[in-house]
Design an enzyme around this catalytic site. Structure first.
Site, PDB file in Angstrom:
ATOM      1  CG  ASP A 288      -2.153   0.891   0.995  1.00 28.75           C
ATOM      2  OD1 ASP A 288      -2.085   1.787   0.125  1.00 28.75           O
ATOM      3  OD2 ASP A 288      -3.171   0.724   1.706  1.00 28.75           O
TER       4      ASP A 288
HETATM    5  C1  BGC Z   1      -5.100   3.193   0.136  1.00 30.23           C
HETATM    6  C2  BGC Z   1      -5.129   2.189  -0.982  1.00 30.23           C
HETATM    7  C3  BGC Z   1      -4.960   2.882  -2.304  1.00 30.23           C
HETATM    8  C4  BGC Z   1      -3.669   3.676  -2.276  1.00 30.23           C
HETATM    9  C5  BGC Z   1      -3.376   4.398  -3.567  1.00 30.23           C
HETATM   10  C6  BGC Z   1      -3.888   4.110   0.054  1.00 30.23           C
HETATM   11  O1  BGC Z   1      -4.000   5.146   0.957  1.00 30.23           O
HETATM   12  O2  BGC Z   1      -5.106   2.535   1.375  1.00 30.23           O
HETATM   13  O3  BGC Z   1      -6.346   1.486  -0.956  1.00 30.23           O
HETATM   14  O4  BGC Z   1      -4.977   1.941  -3.342  1.00 30.23           O
HETATM   15  O5  BGC Z   1      -3.741   4.632  -1.230  1.00 30.23           O
HETATM   16  O6  BGC Z   1      -4.185   5.492  -3.722  1.00 30.23           O
END
Ligand code: BGC
Length: 745
Positions: A288
């Site tokens: 993530d």
């Molecule tokens: C989220 C993810 C997301 C990523 C990219 C993170 O803060 O938890 O679900 O895919 O950001 O935007």
């Protein structure tokens, strides 16, 4: 269970490739002519032979291009791995999704409205929330939705969607429950697998996320989800296991949180032992955004660090990340062996080949917005759950001449959830977007421009429909009193990074509903919410319609249900508790440790069954304008499979859809909750029509996870099999004589 490759289906050649990718198009077209066809793994191996250490290193980091000024080849996605044209490797453009192709706000214009990176407002179609999608209990709807958003991504230069959210709803106040698929591992997995298959059918790769036990947003970057191995294998990990088998996602996104005090992306047990060894996952693990915790993550099973700043002046080499300079050094001194880097790159490239992104690069073209909106509308129509309907209040009868519509901006649109799953709708939001109560640029409260009131007016010509915004309960009650029917639209906005403080509807809406119900005996409540809410007014209203966040044509779908044009068929994918005291954790914890051993594998309805608690509405519940009968139960076993067949009959006088659910009773001494969902089937039936349904139960749903043997173990015995309308309305009873069995994960 064996994980097989995605079938590689070549689409007709597209004539126009994105400029940044054109070299890759040419060379991939050339590669296509080789025969006999190589497997994705063989292709990846061949390519790796031609790659330098720098080329390989290049593949294991993605750059965040959610910024106003783009690096060369960037199009404003959350993750960007630039192309390697000399090798014919296309760029990876990884964009958020799940509910639709996310547009990232990067700032505000002079009116305080967000400015977006990709395109202008108006380039994506939102589906209903994933929780709503789960409420359809229809994998075909999830597949169609995935295929629609995959198609929209492909038309915008995107070849990977950060979709597939499947964290089980252990915490009903979790701000991201609307991005997930409820509380049951089987239901969530079948719906997620289908959505992922749909996305990947468009040659757009999909993730599955957030691996694992990322069940609340409070302290999401630091919290430790503490749980025993057996409980985790039988619940949250089982959901991932089945969805990965079904959907073959290209990548697994490891989450922000810790499990048993080890960060997800540094968790060798979770990544190496379970995902890659036990489940034989062939794809890659991406972090993530910002969830990497050091170069040793590479040894712990992480293959790619996501969303790195590309630095000033678009210098792609200047970022600092766990897989930047620290990886260069670790490769030089041998702490991370070159073979591990090769494995990381192999996993990425083989998944790109398997998913068709070499052969069928994205092509910029206009969306087929009307057709896409219809996909979303059909999903919303099957997602809506009729929770209460006393005296057949709904559908609205021909005798209704005046309708009061109250609150929820129902004169303009329908609510959506905030954060990285947000979709900026075509034509822009129904009312100016706002940011209550947070200030982060990516968290907006957006109403999709599909007004339930206008749709109702269209479907009920000749009926007087009047609107009150609900800000003054006395005024709203006066309008309700002078109308035949009063419909209150109640909303609960949920957003990534913020949990709800409790299960109450916010902003005095309970008092509003009370006032309206006191003024009019024909009060209907339509809920647009991110998760379960309490209903202190339930006994005072005549009908309740759960519409979730219903997406691009949510207004039309709601009006369809209210008028009877649509016979509601949604079923709850999540238990609605009476109040917080019934939950395993009555208080949402802001401590750095959350004890999930309280409920263990007994998430949601299993907890309620185990503790003999009466929920407000049980898992699996939902009414119809028709009613359905079940008969002729037969239970057979063949090898380690249990087959359950029975007859479903539409006993009413309207065509409709029903979702009979098969539950498996667990032996009393097994240490398990009394029953588990073993299977389900959504069936469409004309009045008086019958259909025989056969459901095959996966042996893992009869088993317990034997930690020391690292396998599923089915105890010999006689297992109760029940068929019902919900987890609490079980109509047919039988038993399955099951032999002892061991099932490898
Ligand atoms: C989220 C993810 C997301 C990523 C990219 C993170 O803060 O938890 O679900 O895919 O950001 O935007």
């Amino acid at each position: 269970m064996k994980v097989v490759d995605l079938p590689f289906v070549r689409k007709p050649t597209r004539s126009l490739c994105l400029t940044a990718l054109s070299l890759a198009c040419v060379s991939s077209a050339f590669a296509q002519s080789s025969s006999p066809p190589l497997t994705p793994d063989q292709r990846a191996d061949q390519l790796i032979k031609r790659m330098s250490l720098d080329d390989m290193h290049h593949m294991v980091q993605s750059y965040n291009t959610m910024v106003a000024q783009q690096p060369p080849g960037g199009i404003g996605t959350a993750g960007y791995v630039p192309a390697l044209p000399a090798l014919g490797i296309p760029a990876l453009q990884e964009n958020d999704a799940g509910i639709g192709v996310h547009n990232y706000p990067v700032g505000k214009d002079k009116n305080g409205q967000p400015t977006l990176v990709r395109g202008t407002a108006g380039d994506a179609t939102p589906l209903p929330s994933l929780l709503g999608l789960a409420a359809t209990w229809n994998p075909q709807i999830a597949y169609a939705g995935g295929s629609m958003i995959g198609g929209e991504a492909h038309s915008q230069g995107i070849n990977m969607l950060l979709a597939g959210g499947i964290n089980l709803a252990r915490e009903p106040r979790n701000g991201r429950n609307f991005e997930y698929l409820g509380e049951d591992p089987l239901l969530a997995a079948r719906m997620d697998g289908a959505e992922i298959r749909g996305i990947q059918s468009q040659h757009v790769l999909s993730t599955i996320k957030h691996y694992a036990l990322n069940a609340q947003e409070t302290n999401r970057l630091t919290v430790s989800s503490n749980i025993d191995e057996r409980a985790m294998r039988e619940s949250d990990l089982l959901a991932f296991e089945i969805a990965i088998e079904d959907g073959h996602p290209a990548s697994v996104m490891c989450g922000y949180n810790k499990i048993n005090h080890v960060y997800d992306c540094s968790n060798s047990h979770l990544l190496n032992d379970v995902l890659k060894h036990d489940w034989k996952f062939p794809g890659w693990v991406m972090t993530d955004w910002g969830a990497d915790h050091g170069v040793n993550d590479a040894l712990d099973g992480t293959d790619q660090v996501s969303g790195i700043d590309f630095g000033s002046g678009f210098s792609i080499g200047s970022m600092s990340s766990s897989f930047g300079a620290p990886l260069t050094q670790a490769l030089a001194n041998g702490t991370v062996p070159r073979s591990r880097l090769q494995d990381m790159v192999h996993r990425i490239l083989r998944s790109m080949y398997a998913g068709g992104v070499f052969a069928d690069p994205p092509v910029i073209k206009p969306l087929n917005a009307d057709a896409d909106a219809l996909v979303s509308q059909h999903a919303a129509e099957q997602a809506i759950v009729l929770l209460k309907n006393d005296h057949a209040q709904l559908p609205l009868s021909a005798g209704v001449k005046t309708i009061a519509i109250i609150g929820g901006h129902a004169d303009a649109g329908v609510l959506s959830g905030g954060g990285s799953a947000q979709v900026w709708p075509i034509g822009g939001p129904a009312i100016p977007a706002s940011q209550p109560p947070v200030q982060n640029v990516w968290q907006w409260m957006v109403y999709d421009p599909s007004s339930p009131m206008k749709a109702l007016q269209k479907m009920m010509p000749g009926v007087t429909v009047r609107y009150d915004d609900g800000s003054d309960p006395t005024r709203a009650a006066a309008l309700a009193k002078s109308s035949d029917v009063a419909i209150v639209f109640a909303t609960q906005w949920m957003c990534e990074a913020i949990d709800a403080p409790n299960l109450s509807l916010p902003n005095g809406q309970d008092a509003l509903i009370d006032a309206v119900a006191a003024a009019n005996p024909h009060a209907v409540v339509v809920l647009e919410n991110g998760g379960p809410v309490k209903m202190p007014w339930l006994s005072k209203v005549s009908a309740v319609v759960e519409a979730w966040y219903p997406g691009a044509r949510g207004g039309e779908a709601i009006a369809g249900v209210l008028t009877g044009k649509v016979n509601p068929s949604g079923r709850l994918p999540i238990t609605f508790p009476q109040d917080e005291q019934q939950l395993p954790r009555p208080q949402l914890t802001d401590a750095l440790d959350v004890d999930y051993n309280i409920e263990g594998a007994a998430v949601g309805y299993k907890w309620f069954d185990e503790k003999k608690l009466e929920p407000l509405f049980p898992f699996g519940f939902g009414l119809s304008y028709s009613h359905f009968g079940y008969s002729d139960l037969h239970v057979n076993t063949k090898g380690d499979r249990v087959m359950v067949s029975f007859k479903v009959t539409n006993l009413g006088d309207r065509a409709g859809m029903d979702t009979p659910q098969v539950y498996v009773g667990m032996p009393a001494n097994s240490g398990e909750a009394p029953r588990r969902l073993g299977g389900f089937e959504k069936v469409a039936l004309q009045p008086k029509e019958s259909r025989t349904v056969t459901v095959t139960i996966d042996p893992r749903l009869l088993a317990v996870f034997d930690v020391s043997g690292d396998q599923w173990q089915v105890a010999a015995g006689s297992y109760p099999i029940q068929v019902g309308r919900s987890s609490r309305d079980l109509v047919l009873n039988g038993t399955a004589a099951v032999a002892a069995a061991r099932v490898a994960p």
